[in-house]
Write a protein that holds these residues in place. Structure first.
Motif, mmCIF file in Angstrom:
data_model
loop_
_atom_site.group_PDB
_atom_site.id
_atom_site.type_symbol
_atom_site.label_atom_id
_atom_site.label_comp_id
_atom_site.label_asym_id
_atom_site.label_seq_id
_atom_site.Cartn_x
_atom_site.Cartn_y
_atom_site.Cartn_z
ATOM 1 N N SER A 1 0.853 -1.173 0.000
ATOM 2 C CA SER A 1 0.000 0.000 0.000
ATOM 3 C C SER A 1 0.890 1.225 0.000
ATOM 4 O O SER A 1 1.866 1.283 0.733
ATOM 5 C CB SER A 1 -0.869 0.058 1.253
ATOM 6 N N GLU A 2 0.524 2.193 -0.797
ATOM 7 C CA GLU A 2 1.296 3.422 -0.840
ATOM 8 C C GLU A 2 0.565 4.477 -0.021
ATOM 9 O O GLU A 2 -0.567 4.829 -0.321
ATOM 10 C CB GLU A 2 1.467 3.884 -2.283
ATOM 11 N N LEU A 3 1.213 4.955 1.038
ATOM 12 C CA LEU A 3 0.626 5.973 1.884
ATOM 13 C C LEU A 3 1.112 7.350 1.440
ATOM 14 O O LEU A 3 2.309 7.577 1.313
ATOM 15 C CB LEU A 3 0.995 5.748 3.352
ATOM 16 N N LEU A 4 0.161 8.245 1.220
ATOM 17 C CA LEU A 4 0.464 9.578 0.719
ATOM 18 C C LEU A 4 0.056 10.638 1.724
ATOM 19 O O LEU A 4 -0.903 10.453 2.475
ATOM 20 C CB LEU A 4 -0.297 9.837 -0.584
ATOM 21 N N THR A 5 0.740 11.766 1.683
ATOM 22 C CA THR A 5 0.306 12.922 2.455
ATOM 23 C C THR A 5 -0.853 13.577 1.724
ATOM 24 O O THR A 5 -1.136 13.260 0.557
ATOM 25 C CB THR A 5 1.439 13.950 2.606
ATOM 26 N N LYS A 6 -1.509 14.513 2.384
ATOM 27 C CA LYS A 6 -2.621 15.222 1.751
ATOM 28 C C LYS A 6 -2.148 15.972 0.505
ATOM 29 O O LYS A 6 -2.817 15.953 -0.533
ATOM 30 C CB LYS A 6 -3.252 16.195 2.747
ATOM 31 N N THR A 7 -0.996 16.594 0.584
ATOM 32 C CA THR A 7 -0.457 17.335 -0.561
ATOM 33 C C THR A 7 -0.145 16.411 -1.723
ATOM 34 O O THR A 7 -0.476 16.717 -2.880
ATOM 35 C CB THR A 7 0.813 18.110 -0.139
ATOM 36 N N GLU A 8 0.475 15.259 -1.428
ATOM 37 C CA GLU A 8 0.786 14.295 -2.494
ATOM 38 C C GLU A 8 -0.489 13.768 -3.139
ATOM 39 O O GLU A 8 -0.567 13.639 -4.361
ATOM 40 C CB GLU A 8 1.590 13.129 -1.929
ATOM 41 N N LEU A 9 -1.501 13.477 -2.311
ATOM 42 C CA LEU A 9 -2.768 12.980 -2.846
ATOM 43 C C LEU A 9 -3.427 14.028 -3.735
ATOM 44 O O LEU A 9 -3.894 13.717 -4.834
ATOM 45 C CB LEU A 9 -3.701 12.583 -1.703
ATOM 46 N N ALA A 10 -3.443 15.266 -3.272
ATOM 47 C CA ALA A 10 -4.050 16.350 -4.053
ATOM 48 C C ALA A 10 -3.364 16.493 -5.415
ATOM 49 O O ALA A 10 -4.036 16.644 -6.438
ATOM 50 C CB ALA A 10 -3.978 17.663 -3.281
ATOM 51 N N LYS A 11 -2.057 16.400 -5.427
ATOM 52 C CA LYS A 11 -1.315 16.500 -6.693
ATOM 53 C C LYS A 11 -1.673 15.358 -7.630
ATOM 54 O O LYS A 11 -1.880 15.563 -8.824
ATOM 55 C CB LYS A 11 0.190 16.523 -6.447
ATOM 56 N N ARG A 12 -1.754 14.139 -7.094
ATOM 57 C CA ARG A 12 -2.087 12.980 -7.945
ATOM 58 C C ARG A 12 -3.493 13.073 -8.513
ATOM 59 O O ARG A 12 -3.744 12.667 -9.641
ATOM 60 C CB ARG A 12 -1.961 11.683 -7.158
ATOM 61 N N LEU A 13 -4.424 13.584 -7.700
ATOM 62 C CA LEU A 13 -5.813 13.681 -8.146
ATOM 63 C C LEU A 13 -6.089 14.978 -8.913
ATOM 64 O O LEU A 13 -7.190 15.177 -9.422
ATOM 65 C CB LEU A 13 -6.758 13.589 -6.946
ATOM 66 N N LYS A 14 -5.105 15.864 -8.936
ATOM 67 C CA LYS A 14 -5.224 17.162 -9.612
ATOM 68 C C LYS A 14 -6.378 17.984 -9.035
ATOM 69 O O LYS A 14 -7.195 18.536 -9.761
ATOM 70 C CB LYS A 14 -5.349 16.981 -11.123
ATOM 71 N N VAL A 15 -6.401 18.019 -7.692
ATOM 72 C CA VAL A 15 -7.364 18.835 -6.959
ATOM 73 C C VAL A 15 -6.594 19.598 -5.881
ATOM 74 O O VAL A 15 -5.416 19.345 -5.650
ATOM 75 C CB VAL A 15 -8.482 17.983 -6.299
ATOM 76 N N SER A 16 -7.270 20.527 -5.220
ATOM 77 C CA SER A 16 -6.624 21.278 -4.147
ATOM 78 C C SER A 16 -6.628 20.461 -2.856
ATOM 79 O O SER A 16 -7.408 19.517 -2.706
ATOM 80 C CB SER A 16 -7.350 22.600 -3.917
#
Length: 70
Positions: free
Chosen positions: A13-28
């Motif tokens: 499982s890849e655990l992401l920070t909120k910032t990393e997740l936002a970048k991957r999903l292309k949302v704020s």
């Protein structure tokens, strides 16, 4: 920085920070907060910080949209 750990099924499982997740999903990051508060995506609380399992987030969004996740 993302981390990889085994999940319940033994897969990585890849655990992401909120910032990393936002970048991957292309949302704020605010959108990520809203989705968490609405229960649309799961978060993992580790001490005082939050992490997001990339696979779990994709699965949750897939179920909501009725489409396959990319």
């Amino acid at each position: 920085m993302s981390q990889t750990i085994p999940n319940k099924t033994g897969q990585a499982s890849e655990l992401l920070t909120k910032t990393e997740l936002a970048k991957r999903l292309k949302v704020s990051t605010r959108t990520v907060d809203l989705w968490v508060n609405e229960g649309r995506i799961p978060k993992i609380k580790i001490n005082s910080s939050a992490r997001f399992d990339w696979g779990d987030v994709l699965e949750a969004l897939k179920k909501q949209s009725g489409k396959e996740a990319v």
